[in-house]
Design an enzyme around this catalytic site. Structure first.
Site, mmCIF file in Angstrom:
data_model
loop_
_atom_site.group_PDB
_atom_site.id
_atom_site.type_symbol
_atom_site.label_atom_id
_atom_site.label_comp_id
_atom_site.label_asym_id
_atom_site.label_seq_id
_atom_site.Cartn_x
_atom_site.Cartn_y
_atom_site.Cartn_z
ATOM 1 C CB SER A 150 -5.556 11.429 -2.784
ATOM 2 O OG SER A 150 -4.930 10.558 -1.885
ATOM 3 C CG ASP A 153 1.077 8.789 -6.600
ATOM 4 O OD1 ASP A 153 1.533 8.430 -5.494
ATOM 5 O OD2 ASP A 153 -0.121 9.053 -6.788
ATOM 6 C CG HIS A 165 -0.218 10.881 -3.480
ATOM 7 N ND1 HIS A 165 -1.009 10.116 -4.314
ATOM 8 C CD2 HIS A 165 -1.028 11.299 -2.482
ATOM 9 C CE1 HIS A 165 -2.246 10.079 -3.822
ATOM 10 N NE2 HIS A 165 -2.286 10.785 -2.727
#
Lengths: 379, 379
Positions: free
Chosen positions: B157, B323, B356
């Site tokens: 991320s 995600d 995610h």
């Protein structure tokens, strides 16, 4: 053929007291509510046979003002592109009725209406509602208008859910049911978005335990945040990219103005949506109406599906391919359940980049599908 | 082979002052910052050749405590499943370094650190940061540790975005770059979610123009809402359905307890996430760090891509199919750009239902892919 927007011209909101203290609305949850006043508009003329009524159910933050204008021809009703002479809900043929729903804040009794027992706004003493309560009020409005049976009931999003519930509660009353961008059962993610919106409102210090109407200071922080977040879910990612991309406000180069405020155009858009919402919607209505959606699950009861099948309603179910609030899977589930029960059901997924909001727009094939369905029903 | 969680045992956060008032950090935006203290942890042993260092970059709300535990073996670091003896970031082979990032709130200088000019917390006087500023600090930490070149830089991320920036700023220093569930450029929708979170924080009356640290009353309302909303985007719709579905709290039938509070399990989960966040994260850090992500767009500069290509870094890019915060299209864009520039790049989309958050979990094939990439790099 006058098909321009606003072709209905001046329209007006009527009001009717449909339930009173002596003749209260008995809610599905058991509580009684009276008086219940309902704001509604009608367009077109009821036929002598009283067989051309089309009932329009609005979405979460809609109102009775679906078509025409109230004095400013530039500001027409929320579904004016669908309703009017020569349009799919053709007011040369149909008598169209649109009420503000129970629990709303735009003319129909809701949480900010005065509680007859105290003289103060209900606030959180307003009873919890269920989808069937909306239908009970809608049916009383029909009675008030002297109409037994609907040619069609039409609604998008929460409006479509009301149409579905109507076909459960009184299928004999709904000849054609048009359910657009709706759901028969919210997912955990759907509920989650509404839950965070409600938390934002209820945690706002100005919410004052639902008594903000009395001190004149509504929970603007919570409402704006709720609306901004909801707007993200109303637009598709694709539409947001097309509409705003990564463009910045103003013309300066990025580095020179980077800050924590409204730098990107998408931020400006969301802020604007949040602000304009404050003038036109009520926080408690937002809480109550979203909760009705969370709990809605008519097909959990097999008898409900049987009632639809026995009642003879014919369905059109419409979804939009970029809608991620109620994606096509929600519509397919409705269609699958209805078809399994032998209910005549048409289904169409419309291509549109504009996400959930598409039901208010005119992506190619959408209005044509509704028009053809209602025409087919006429034959 | 000791691969159990927490197999590193007790680990400890170190602190180092890497920049001072006399030797300040010069930010990309032009401002100077000093002192800058950095909290970091290391695991494993630096080889005599100093060639086995692996740098781990954490995500938005992560910290330096990536592996092992700080006294309670039941509470291990946030990437303990990846880091340790015999694990993909094998501490028998690698010397793993993980700092809290600049602008953070968990040991490294950030907006709540004291401003040397006033003695008070910086608050909104803290300078705006850019991704390259994180890298500048990371590189100074390497220097402090006496390391010239990294065997690998790894991040998920926002962490993956730092790795990408590192390969732009000093590609000769990063042999292998592992970029997981990241983006080279946020979409309008990505920015929108962060924007609403920031608005919730900044509109909270307790935000007090960023001076809340002085009166000891942080903007808990805004922070909880921001976190609840973010959590919706961290989990896939599928995972939310599997984890919570439409299940209610408690055992009573739905009708008997319907209210506006925490009725559904998913609501309880979100509330819990919102509450626990308040104890461990700072509102200003949230504002500053999310803004860095919004503006990140390294490939807008063609020279940046050329620098990566000339520098000789090798890339592994990993995405997760469920995600929707940074979906696979984000990773594909990185891969396409790198491959077009001739950078050796491996790409893998991992099947995982967990959205995610998958980058913190162990969906099949994920850790194996990282391990194989680092092994292949060794040959």
């Amino acid at each position: 053929m006058p098909t321009a927007e606003g072709s209905l011209g001046f329209t007006r909101t009527e009001r009717a007291v449909l339930f009173t203290g002596d003749d209260p609305l008995v809610l599905a949850g058991g509580r009684r509510l009276g008086p219940v006043e309902v704001a509604y508009e009608t367009y077109g003329t009821l036929s002598p046979e009283r067989d051309n009524a089309v009932f329009v159910c609005h979405a979460l933050t809609g109102d009775a003002h679906a078509a025409g204008h109230h004095g400013d021809p530039g500001r027409v009703g929320w579904w004016d592109n669908l309703i009017g002479p020569g349009k799919p809900l053709d007011t040369d043929r149909f008598f169209v009725i649109c009420p503000n729903l129970l629990g709303g804040c735009q003319g129909t009794t809701g949480p900010t209406s005065p509680d007859p027992h105290t003289g103060r706004p209900y606030g959180l003493d307003f009873p919890m509602l269920q989808m069937t309560d909306f239908v009970t009020v809608h049916r009383r409005l029909l009675e008030h208008l002297g109409i037994d049976r609907l040619r069609a009931a039409v609604g998008g999003s929460l409006g479509g859910m009301q149409v579905l519930q109507w076909a459960v509660d009184a299928p004999e009353q709904v000849r054609d049911a048009v359910v657009v961008a709706a759901s028969s059962r919210l997912t955990a993610q759907n509920i989650a978005f509404s839950a965070v919106a409600r938390e934002a409102i209820m945690r706002d210090p100005d919410f004052s335990d639902g008594r903000y109407a009395e001190n004149g200071r509504p929970p603007h922080l919570g409402m704006a945040i709720a609306r901004m977040m909801a707007h993200i879910t109303y637009l598709s990612e694709e539409a947001m990219t097309e509409k705003f991309g990564r463009r910045l406000q103003g013309d300066e180069p990025a580095g020179s103005r980077m800050g924590l405020g409204v730098d990107f155009q998408v931020e400006s858009y969301l802020n604007h949506q949040g602000e304009t919402f404050l003038d036109r919607f009520d926080a408690l209505s937002y809480l109550y109406l979203t909760r009705v959606m969370d709990y809605f699950d008519p097909f959990a009861d097999p008898a409900a599906v049987e009632r639809i099948a026995d009642g003879g309603s014919r369905f059109l179910v419409v979804s939009f391919d970029s809608d991620w609030r109620f994606d096509t899977a929600h519509s397919r589930r409705i269609v699958r359940t209805l078809e399994h029960a032998g209910v005549p059901t048409s289904f169409r997924e419309i291509r549109s980049a504009w996400g959930h909001d598409s039901f208010l727009l005119r992506p190619p094939g959408y209005h044509e599908t509704i028009e053809a369905f209602l025409d087919g029903a006429a034959r």
